[in-house]
Scaffold this motif. Structure first.
Motif, PDB file in Angstrom:
ATOM      1  N   LEU A   1       0.813  -1.225   0.000  1.00 47.21           N
ATOM      2  CA  LEU A   1       0.000   0.000   0.000  1.00 47.21           C
ATOM      3  C   LEU A   1       0.842   1.270   0.000  1.00 47.21           C
ATOM      4  O   LEU A   1       0.328   2.354  -0.260  1.00 47.21           O
TER       5      LEU A   1
ATOM      6  N   GLN B   1      -0.348   4.596   1.704  1.00 48.79           N
ATOM      7  CA  GLN B   1      -1.344   5.526   1.127  1.00 48.79           C
ATOM      8  C   GLN B   1      -2.708   4.842   1.122  1.00 48.79           C
ATOM      9  O   GLN B   1      -3.061   4.131   0.201  1.00 48.79           O
ATOM     10  N   PHE B   2      -3.429   5.053   2.179  1.00 47.14           N
ATOM     11  CA  PHE B   2      -4.766   4.490   2.249  1.00 47.14           C
ATOM     12  C   PHE B   2      -5.659   5.396   3.046  1.00 47.14           C
ATOM     13  O   PHE B   2      -5.236   6.131   3.914  1.00 47.14           O
TER      14      PHE B   2
ATOM     15  N   GLN C   1      -9.198   5.587   5.315  1.00 50.24           N
ATOM     16  CA  GLN C   1     -10.117   4.742   6.051  1.00 50.24           C
ATOM     17  C   GLN C   1     -11.496   5.374   5.999  1.00 50.24           C
ATOM     18  O   GLN C   1     -11.677   6.534   6.310  1.00 50.24           O
TER      19      GLN C   1
END
Length: 120
Positions: A111, A114-115, A117
């Protein structure tokens, strides 16, 4: 015993043996089996030195049988004698590759941190 200043009965009590057993031990003559065990022990120590302490009870039994003794020698007897006199084979321990072990615990960073929620 009188030279050391202790009575036989006191020493026997401390050892936890009967007086009769002590006096019987004093006049004890080795049996045929005991003499054979001593002969086997001599062979075991000789073969142990000859093979650089790398022989276990199985191979030791085969080597002793090659000597063509007048009596039978089996694995159990050799194992008992080796155990009583703490004769053990020195085996090399397998080497472990610790670099590979560490690599298995590291997970790939797919990832790249870079995510987003969504709501929980």
């Amino acid at each position: 015993m009188s030279q050391s200043g202790y009575k036989v009965s006191d020493l026997v009590k401390a050892a936890g043996v009967s007086r009769q057993a002590y006096y019987k031990w004093l006049t004890h003559e080795p049996t045929v089996h005991d003499i054979q065990d001593q002969e086997i022990l001599k062979l075991v120590k000789q073969l142990e030195a000859q093979h650089k302490h790398c022989v276990g009870y199985d191979k030791m039994t085969r080597l002793i049988k090659q000597k063509r003794l007048s009596y039978t020698v089996n694995k159990k007897r050799v194992m008992r004698i080796m155990k009583e006199h703490s004769v053990k084979a020195d085996y090399r321990q397998p080497k472990r590759k610790r670099v590979q072990e560490q690599e298995t615990y590291e997970a790939q960073n797919t990832l790249n941190r870079q995510f987003e929620q969504a709501a929980a």
